[in-house]
Write a protein that holds these residues in place. Sequence first.
Motif, mmCIF file in Angstrom:
data_model
loop_
_atom_site.group_PDB
_atom_site.id
_atom_site.type_symbol
_atom_site.label_atom_id
_atom_site.label_comp_id
_atom_site.label_asym_id
_atom_site.label_seq_id
_atom_site.Cartn_x
_atom_site.Cartn_y
_atom_site.Cartn_z
ATOM 1 N N SER A 25 -3.079 -4.474 6.225
ATOM 2 C CA SER A 25 -2.783 -3.326 7.161
ATOM 3 C C SER A 25 -4.070 -2.391 6.922
ATOM 4 O O SER A 25 -4.421 -1.737 7.931
ATOM 5 C CB SER A 25 -1.725 -2.660 6.558
ATOM 6 N N ILE A 29 -6.493 -0.706 10.002
ATOM 7 C CA ILE A 29 -6.242 0.761 10.182
ATOM 8 C C ILE A 29 -7.836 1.124 10.064
ATOM 9 O O ILE A 29 -8.407 2.000 10.946
ATOM 10 C CB ILE A 29 -5.181 1.596 9.627
ATOM 11 N N GLU A 38 -6.287 -0.289 18.908
ATOM 12 C CA GLU A 38 -4.795 -0.285 18.743
ATOM 13 C C GLU A 38 -4.412 -1.486 17.924
ATOM 14 O O GLU A 38 -5.147 -2.398 18.176
ATOM 15 C CB GLU A 38 -4.058 -0.066 20.020
ATOM 16 N N ILE A 39 -3.204 -1.345 17.205
ATOM 17 C CA ILE A 39 -3.263 -2.531 16.284
ATOM 18 C C ILE A 39 -1.596 -3.089 16.876
ATOM 19 O O ILE A 39 -0.640 -2.644 17.095
ATOM 20 C CB ILE A 39 -2.880 -2.114 14.942
ATOM 21 N N ASN A 41 1.177 -5.597 15.277
ATOM 22 C CA ASN A 41 1.648 -6.260 14.124
ATOM 23 C C ASN A 41 2.171 -7.574 14.235
ATOM 24 O O ASN A 41 2.853 -7.990 15.321
ATOM 25 C CB ASN A 41 2.751 -5.384 13.654
ATOM 26 N N LYS A 57 6.165 -1.745 5.108
ATOM 27 C CA LYS A 57 5.777 -1.410 6.413
ATOM 28 C C LYS A 57 4.713 -0.070 5.997
ATOM 29 O O LYS A 57 4.945 0.669 5.144
ATOM 30 C CB LYS A 57 6.726 -0.708 7.361
ATOM 31 N N GLN A 63 -0.758 5.159 9.081
ATOM 32 C CA GLN A 63 -1.110 4.751 10.320
ATOM 33 C C GLN A 63 -2.315 5.555 10.737
ATOM 34 O O GLN A 63 -3.045 5.143 11.754
ATOM 35 C CB GLN A 63 0.027 4.662 11.155
ATOM 36 N N HIS A 68 0.333 1.639 16.861
ATOM 37 C CA HIS A 68 0.833 0.336 16.327
ATOM 38 C C HIS A 68 1.879 -0.375 17.297
ATOM 39 O O HIS A 68 2.957 0.555 17.667
ATOM 40 C CB HIS A 68 1.312 0.382 15.062
ATOM 41 N N LEU A 71 5.892 -3.039 15.478
ATOM 42 C CA LEU A 71 6.156 -2.515 14.047
ATOM 43 C C LEU A 71 7.524 -1.676 14.147
ATOM 44 O O LEU A 71 7.700 -0.511 14.676
ATOM 45 C CB LEU A 71 5.039 -1.764 13.836
#
Length: 325
Positions: A25, A29, A38-39, A41, A57, A63, A68, A71
């Motif tokens: 993570s 980021i 952009e991520i 999950n 999390k 973040q 995200h 998530l």
Amino acid sequence: MDSFTNHRRKDKVVFVMGATGTGKSRLSIDLATRFHAEIINSDKMQVYKGLDVVTNKVTEDEQRSVPHHLLGVIEPNAEFSALDFRQVAALAVESILRRDKLPIIAGGSNSYIEALVNDEEFQFKDKYDCCFLWVDVSLPVLHSFVSDRVDQMVQAGLVEEVRNMFEPDADYTRGVRRAIGVPELDRYFRLETTVDEPTRARLLAEGIDEIKANTCKLACCQLEKIHRLGDVWEINRLDATHVFHERGKEALEAYEKLVVGPGAEIVQKFLYEDAKLTTPPIVTATTIAGAATLAAAPPPIVTATAPSPIVTATNLAAVVAGATR
């Protein structure tokens, strides 16, 4: 600011893989802040609402304003399979690309990633170039870290968090209750009000030890899966073992040198290898003023009628429905 899509020949997606506790993570980021990304999950337990400590999390602060997807958006008792992930993640990838950003898919559930990448119906590999990053830590070092992290999670409220969700007739094969940290404490919660203090302490210690053991088993399984996938995919290994030996400033320097630095170089080459650019547009503190404006603007969290939905609890049902039609 130039965008990477102005220079690409094929849409590109970055994956950040690794066993639990290796820093996936954090790396995703860090990369997202550098590459206007952009991520999504891909941790099968972190997709669920609740149990934020148990599932580890990333917090809102962690973040760092990076959007995200998937998530904490699924109802705790709902089922969310690899097929469901494949459908929703594919839509999220398309949505992110339409916003002229880079999709980064990060998480430890390799079965989810495999289902997405190898999907013949969606033809993911035909549509996208994929870059796979693997954050690796030697197992003895990782097991020690995982044990310490469980202790930290207990101090952060893991037991109370699980107690608030405890139900005597709960099904530990469904939803977020499958998460490591929940079934291991079942016996403790069933007996804690009927036994003396020494027995309660023993039961709790046994439950915590079981959490540690099962987390280490999970890490081994995840590594085995990554090695199997490495026989088929080209996976870039980033050895973070030395980072876990350091503390404070030395750990930050080791992380920059051994993980985020090489990772960013790999991603930069991946994005711009087919483009004749003298200065690739990486989003850093020195990027032109337009980058700051874009980074500060809130990402569009869109309703069902909008073209580019961020996958959140408010629109997930519509996204899934659209994917399954």
